[in-house]
Design a protein around this motif. Structure first.
Motif, mmCIF file in Angstrom:
data_model
loop_
_atom_site.group_PDB
_atom_site.id
_atom_site.type_symbol
_atom_site.label_atom_id
_atom_site.label_comp_id
_atom_site.label_asym_id
_atom_site.label_seq_id
_atom_site.Cartn_x
_atom_site.Cartn_y
_atom_site.Cartn_z
ATOM 1 N N LEU A 1 0.826 -1.205 0.000
ATOM 2 C CA LEU A 1 0.000 0.000 0.000
ATOM 3 C C LEU A 1 0.863 1.259 0.000
ATOM 4 O O LEU A 1 0.584 2.217 -0.723
ATOM 5 N N LEU A 2 1.922 1.263 0.793
ATOM 6 C CA LEU A 2 2.830 2.414 0.800
ATOM 7 C C LEU A 2 3.485 2.615 -0.566
ATOM 8 O O LEU A 2 3.682 3.751 -1.000
ATOM 9 N N LYS A 3 3.798 1.535 -1.252
ATOM 10 C CA LYS A 3 4.353 1.655 -2.607
ATOM 11 C C LYS A 3 3.331 2.285 -3.541
ATOM 12 O O LYS A 3 3.660 3.155 -4.352
ATOM 13 N N LEU A 4 2.091 1.869 -3.420
ATOM 14 C CA LEU A 4 1.015 2.421 -4.235
ATOM 15 C C LEU A 4 0.815 3.913 -3.965
ATOM 16 O O LEU A 4 0.532 4.690 -4.876
ATOM 17 N N LEU A 5 0.994 4.324 -2.713
ATOM 18 C CA LEU A 5 0.783 5.716 -2.315
ATOM 19 C C LEU A 5 2.038 6.583 -2.446
ATOM 20 O O LEU A 5 2.007 7.771 -2.135
ATOM 21 N N GLU A 6 3.116 6.014 -2.909
ATOM 22 C CA GLU A 6 4.400 6.716 -2.994
ATOM 23 C C GLU A 6 4.326 8.083 -3.682
ATOM 24 O O GLU A 6 4.944 9.042 -3.218
ATOM 25 N N PRO A 7 3.592 8.248 -4.760
ATOM 26 C CA PRO A 7 3.576 9.554 -5.447
ATOM 27 C C PRO A 7 2.871 10.665 -4.670
ATOM 28 O O PRO A 7 3.016 11.842 -5.017
ATOM 29 N N TYR A 8 2.134 10.339 -3.648
ATOM 30 C CA TYR A 8 1.346 11.350 -2.943
ATOM 31 C C TYR A 8 2.202 12.107 -1.940
ATOM 32 O O TYR A 8 2.626 11.561 -0.930
ATOM 33 N N LYS A 9 2.441 13.379 -2.269
ATOM 34 C CA LYS A 9 3.214 14.285 -1.411
ATOM 35 C C LYS A 9 2.462 15.607 -1.340
ATOM 36 O O LYS A 9 1.548 15.856 -2.120
ATOM 37 N N ARG B 1 6.746 23.716 8.868
ATOM 38 C CA ARG B 1 6.652 22.343 8.345
ATOM 39 C C ARG B 1 6.217 21.380 9.452
ATOM 40 O O ARG B 1 5.357 20.525 9.256
ATOM 41 N N LYS B 2 6.797 21.534 10.643
ATOM 42 C CA LYS B 2 6.419 20.682 11.784
ATOM 43 C C LYS B 2 4.956 20.905 12.171
ATOM 44 O O LYS B 2 4.233 19.958 12.433
ATOM 45 N N ALA B 3 4.556 22.170 12.199
ATOM 46 C CA ALA B 3 3.172 22.489 12.557
ATOM 47 C C ALA B 3 2.200 21.926 11.528
ATOM 48 O O ALA B 3 1.136 21.399 11.878
ATOM 49 N N GLU C 1 -0.879 19.286 11.922
ATOM 50 C CA GLU C 1 -2.217 19.572 11.400
ATOM 51 C C GLU C 1 -2.688 18.445 10.479
ATOM 52 O O GLU C 1 -3.871 18.075 10.492
ATOM 53 N N LEU C 2 -1.782 17.909 9.684
ATOM 54 C CA LEU C 2 -2.134 16.805 8.804
ATOM 55 C C LEU C 2 -2.576 15.574 9.584
ATOM 56 O O LEU C 2 -3.540 14.902 9.208
ATOM 57 N N VAL C 3 -1.886 15.277 10.663
ATOM 58 C CA VAL C 3 -2.262 14.127 11.488
ATOM 59 C C VAL C 3 -3.665 14.329 12.056
ATOM 60 O O VAL C 3 -4.510 13.426 11.990
ATOM 61 N N GLU C 4 -3.931 15.515 12.576
ATOM 62 C CA GLU C 4 -5.258 15.801 13.128
ATOM 63 C C GLU C 4 -6.334 15.706 12.054
ATOM 64 O O GLU C 4 -7.391 15.115 12.276
ATOM 65 N N GLU D 1 6.666 14.989 7.835
ATOM 66 C CA GLU D 1 7.342 16.212 7.397
ATOM 67 C C GLU D 1 8.055 15.994 6.056
ATOM 68 O O GLU D 1 8.072 16.886 5.213
ATOM 69 N N SER D 2 8.599 14.808 5.858
ATOM 70 C CA SER D 2 9.319 14.529 4.614
ATOM 71 C C SER D 2 8.375 14.479 3.402
ATOM 72 O O SER D 2 8.836 14.570 2.265
ATOM 73 N N LEU D 3 7.090 14.353 3.629
ATOM 74 C CA LEU D 3 6.106 14.353 2.538
ATOM 75 C C LEU D 3 5.780 15.776 2.068
ATOM 76 O O LEU D 3 5.142 15.955 1.035
#
Length: 136
Positions: free
Chosen positions: A44-52, A85-87, A91-94, A132-134
């Protein structure tokens, strides 16, 4: 669809089916009129690799920065780009947790449906530095 397994077969040999999904390849299962896919997290992570996420920055006169993500209604203010970036990662996690807690509501909203693969990827990350790396 090719290679579809019947749910009865899967139930009968559940352990073997899970081993195949995890070690070999994704498998499609049919239960009555419904189809679903069993897939390992690795695949699944390989499939989602392009999503940044695309970072957008606006620098203020006082040197602080307002940051947002293109296509998402998330905005933060911070003293530095790194803090922003950290903030945004937080926010993305929430947002991802809210999205999946109320999946039917968010997924059915036309302006939010395209967020699904991005947020699924966020939830599959192990820590905030991976999220953050995304953000590019």
């Amino acid at each position: 669809m090719q290679g579809v397994l019947n749910a009865t077969e899967v139930r009968r040999d559940w352990s073997s089916w899970v081993d195949r999904v995890v070690r070999e390849k994704p498998l499609v299962v049919k239960r009555t009129h419904d189809y679903f896919v069993g897939i390992s997290v690795k695949h699944l992570l390989k499939l989602l690799e392009p999503y940044k996420f695309e970072l957008e920055l606006d620098y203020e006169e006082d040197g602080s920065v307002a940051a947002s993500l293109k296509g998402f209604d998330l905005v933060v203010a911070a003293q530095t780009e790194n803090e922003a970036r950290k903030a945004l990662a937080n926010e993305l996690v929430e947002y991802a947790q809210d999205y999946f807690d109320e999946f039917d509501l968010y997924y059915r909203a036309p302006n939010r449906q395209e967020h699904f693969p991005y947020l699924l990827k966020v939830l599959l990350m192990n820590d905030s530095s991976e999220i953050e790396s995304l953000i590019a």
